[in-house]
Write a protein that holds these residues in place. Structure first.
Motif, PDB file in Angstrom:
ATOM      1  N   ASN A   1       0.800  -1.043  -0.037  1.00  0.00           N
ATOM      2  CA  ASN A   1       0.068   0.065  -0.089  1.00  0.00           C
ATOM      3  C   ASN A   1       0.655   1.937   0.036  1.00  0.00           C
ATOM      4  O   ASN A   1       0.893   1.882   0.985  1.00  0.00           O
TER       5      ASN A   1
ATOM      6  N   HIS B   1     -10.354  -1.493   4.414  1.00  0.00           N
ATOM      7  CA  HIS B   1      -9.794  -1.628   3.531  1.00  0.00           C
ATOM      8  C   HIS B   1      -9.875  -2.945   2.946  1.00  0.00           C
ATOM      9  O   HIS B   1      -9.818  -2.820   1.352  1.00  0.00           O
TER      10      HIS B   1
ATOM     11  N   LYS C   1     -10.925  -2.784  -1.313  1.00  0.00           N
ATOM     12  CA  LYS C   1      -9.610  -3.968  -2.768  1.00  0.00           C
ATOM     13  C   LYS C   1     -10.268  -5.701  -2.657  1.00  0.00           C
ATOM     14  O   LYS C   1      -9.667  -5.297  -4.397  1.00  0.00           O
ATOM     15  N   TYR C   2     -10.805  -5.919  -1.929  1.00  0.00           N
ATOM     16  CA  TYR C   2     -10.940  -7.180  -3.075  1.00  0.00           C
ATOM     17  C   TYR C   2     -12.685  -7.408  -2.814  1.00  0.00           C
ATOM     18  O   TYR C   2     -12.582  -8.504  -3.285  1.00  0.00           O
TER      19      TYR C   2
END
Length: 219
Positions: free
Chosen positions: A48, A61, A65-66
């Motif tokens: 990151n 986060h 992100k996923y």
């Protein structure tokens, strides 16, 4: 006869699988003692690099992100915890809590490699224990300096480095080198500059690969 292999361990202390992979690699080397030894070097990779000061909540986060749910994240965390236990690494049960920028940790690891490669290994483990094991912030100078003192490196010198931009260019150069070489996820374990083992593999996978590479090198 012992064959010595050069091992570049490309990783980030922000990556829990890097703690698992390192533990498994060390177990494999322990099993192969007398056959294979390693010159271990830690190389920088930032998961990151754009993370702002103060970091970000881990659940938020990982979802961004996923696209994973908190339940899926808890499941993965438990898998990682079990894999860590197998290789002797104790993860913080609640996870890291936040994701932080790790650039200063990489600068100190670069400095440690110039001082003493054994102390670089010790510092890497101390930083993983602080972040992954206790949920401490690698953005905090106090956390970084405590790890430096723990492994017997010069704390005053480390404080000077943190107060400057010393080794920033060298770390960025190394990061770019591995990105250009096609490394986009970690841990990436590169043996003798030629053989790549990706991910937090079990010790048996490392053992088999190291034995084969050592045999080729010996031949």
């Amino acid at each position: 006869m012992t064959t010595t292999l050069k091992i570049d361990f490309v990783s980030d202390i922000s990556c829990p699988w890097c703690a698992v992979g390192l533990g498994a690699l060390e177990q494999a080397l322990d099993t192969l003692k007398g056959e294979v030894s390693a010159e271990l070097h830690f190389q920088p990779f930032e998961l990151n690099p754009q993370m702002p000061p103060g970091g970000q909540d881990i659940t938020e986060h990982l979802t961004e992100k996923y696209g994973s749910t908190p339940e899926q994240q808890a499941q993965i965390r438990e898998t990682i915890r079990q894999r860590g236990a197998e290789v002797g690494f104790t993860f913080r049960p609640a996870g890291r809590g936040r994701i932080w920028n790790t650039f200063n940790a990489h600068r100190l690891l670069h400095w440690a490699s110039l001082e003493d490669t054994a102390k670089q290994v010790a510092l890497k483990k101390a930083l993983l224990a602080a972040y992954q094991g206790r949920g401490e912030s690698p953005e905090s100078p106090e956390v970084l300096l405590a790890a430096v003192a723990e492994v017997g490196l010069n704390q005053a010198r480390a404080r000077e480095i943190l107060a400057s931009d010393e080794y920033a260019a060298e770390v960025r150069q190394q990061e770019q080198f591995y990105q250009r070489a096609g490394i986009h996820s970690v841990p990436a374990v590169i043996i003798n500059d030629r053989h790549l083992i990706s991910g937090g593999q079990p010790a048996a996978v490392f053992e088999q690969a190291l034995r084969q590479i050592a045999a080729q090198a010996g031949a």
